[in-house]
Design a protein around this motif. Structure first.
Motif, PDB file in Angstrom:
ATOM      1  N   ILE A   1       0.864  -1.185   0.000  1.00 15.77           N
ATOM      2  CA  ILE A   1       0.000   0.000   0.000  1.00 15.77           C
ATOM      3  C   ILE A   1       0.898   1.231   0.000  1.00 15.77           C
ATOM      4  O   ILE A   1       1.599   1.503   0.978  1.00 15.77           O
ATOM      5  N   VAL A   2       0.890   1.967  -1.119  1.00 18.73           N
ATOM      6  CA  VAL A   2       1.767   3.132  -1.254  1.00 18.73           C
ATOM      7  C   VAL A   2       1.023   4.406  -1.647  1.00 18.73           C
ATOM      8  O   VAL A   2       1.657   5.443  -1.841  1.00 18.73           O
ATOM      9  N   ILE A   3      -0.291   4.361  -1.727  1.00 20.09           N
ATOM     10  CA  ILE A   3      -1.031   5.581  -2.053  1.00 20.09           C
ATOM     11  C   ILE A   3      -0.788   6.645  -0.987  1.00 20.09           C
ATOM     12  O   ILE A   3      -0.818   7.840  -1.277  1.00 20.09           O
ATOM     13  N   ASP A   4      -0.499   6.212   0.231  1.00 16.55           N
ATOM     14  CA  ASP A   4      -0.176   7.154   1.309  1.00 16.55           C
ATOM     15  C   ASP A   4       1.150   7.856   1.038  1.00 16.55           C
ATOM     16  O   ASP A   4       1.285   9.057   1.295  1.00 16.55           O
ATOM     17  N   GLU A   5       2.122   7.146   0.500  1.00 14.71           N
ATOM     18  CA  GLU A   5       3.390   7.774   0.133  1.00 14.71           C
ATOM     19  C   GLU A   5       3.186   8.783  -0.992  1.00 14.71           C
ATOM     20  O   GLU A   5       3.855   9.817  -1.034  1.00 14.71           O
TER      21      GLU A   5
END
Length: 166
Positions: A80-84
């Motif tokens: 999960i990298v949408i936060d980055e």
């Protein structure tokens, strides 16, 4: 744990694609760093119009809050990298004179982009103070929130650096 959700039923593929930023989070090595790098190119392009970068930040944040519970039940898996994505774009807003950066980027602007990347990753990895507080929530708000707070701190530190240097 780097829980991989594939193969997923067709109905749940969109949240996984959003949460992984079109699959960039599935890198076998340093998915958070790879996701941040994947977000840099569109972020650099969006920097030409800071209002568009702000709109993209809001869109990525809303998309992450929607996708994370659907893709992982709110767990913060490595993919999960949408936060980055949201976090690095917020950090980019701290680059001094963002609206007047040359295109294509010159060496000074490239150095600001490198500083933004390094600052965001350092804050995201070390999780100081409020970043760590958000990270301990263990829900979609916490998954997105720690990177948003890291991005805000990075933005402020870049502004401060620009004020001191320039």
């Amino acid at each position: 744990m780097n829980h991989r959700p594939w193969p997923a039923p067709a109905a749940s593929r969109l949240p996984v694609l959003v949460a992984s930023f079109l699959g960039s989070g599935f890198s076998r090595v340093a998915p958070g760093t790879f996701g941040t790098l994947a977000a840099m190119l569109p972020g650099i392009v969006l920097c030409r119009q800071p209002w568009m970068l702000c709109a993209a930040i809001l869109l990525a944040s809303a998309a992450g809050l929607w996708a994370i519970p659907r893709a992982s039940g709110g767990a913060d898996h490595g993919w999960i990298v949408i936060d980055e994505v949201a976090g690095i774009w917020i950090t980019l807003l701290g680059i001094p004179r963002l609206h007047s950066l040359a295109w294509p980027p010159t060496l000074p602007s490239v150095l600001w982009f490198v500083a933004a990347f390094a600052m965001f990753r350092l804050l995201d990895i070390t999780k100081p103070g409020p970043v760590g507080y958000m990270d301990r929530r263990h829900d979609a708000v916490g998954v997105m929130g720690d990177d948003i707070v890291a991005g805000l701190i990075g933005c402020l530190l870049l502004r401060l650096a620009g004020w001191v240097i320039l």
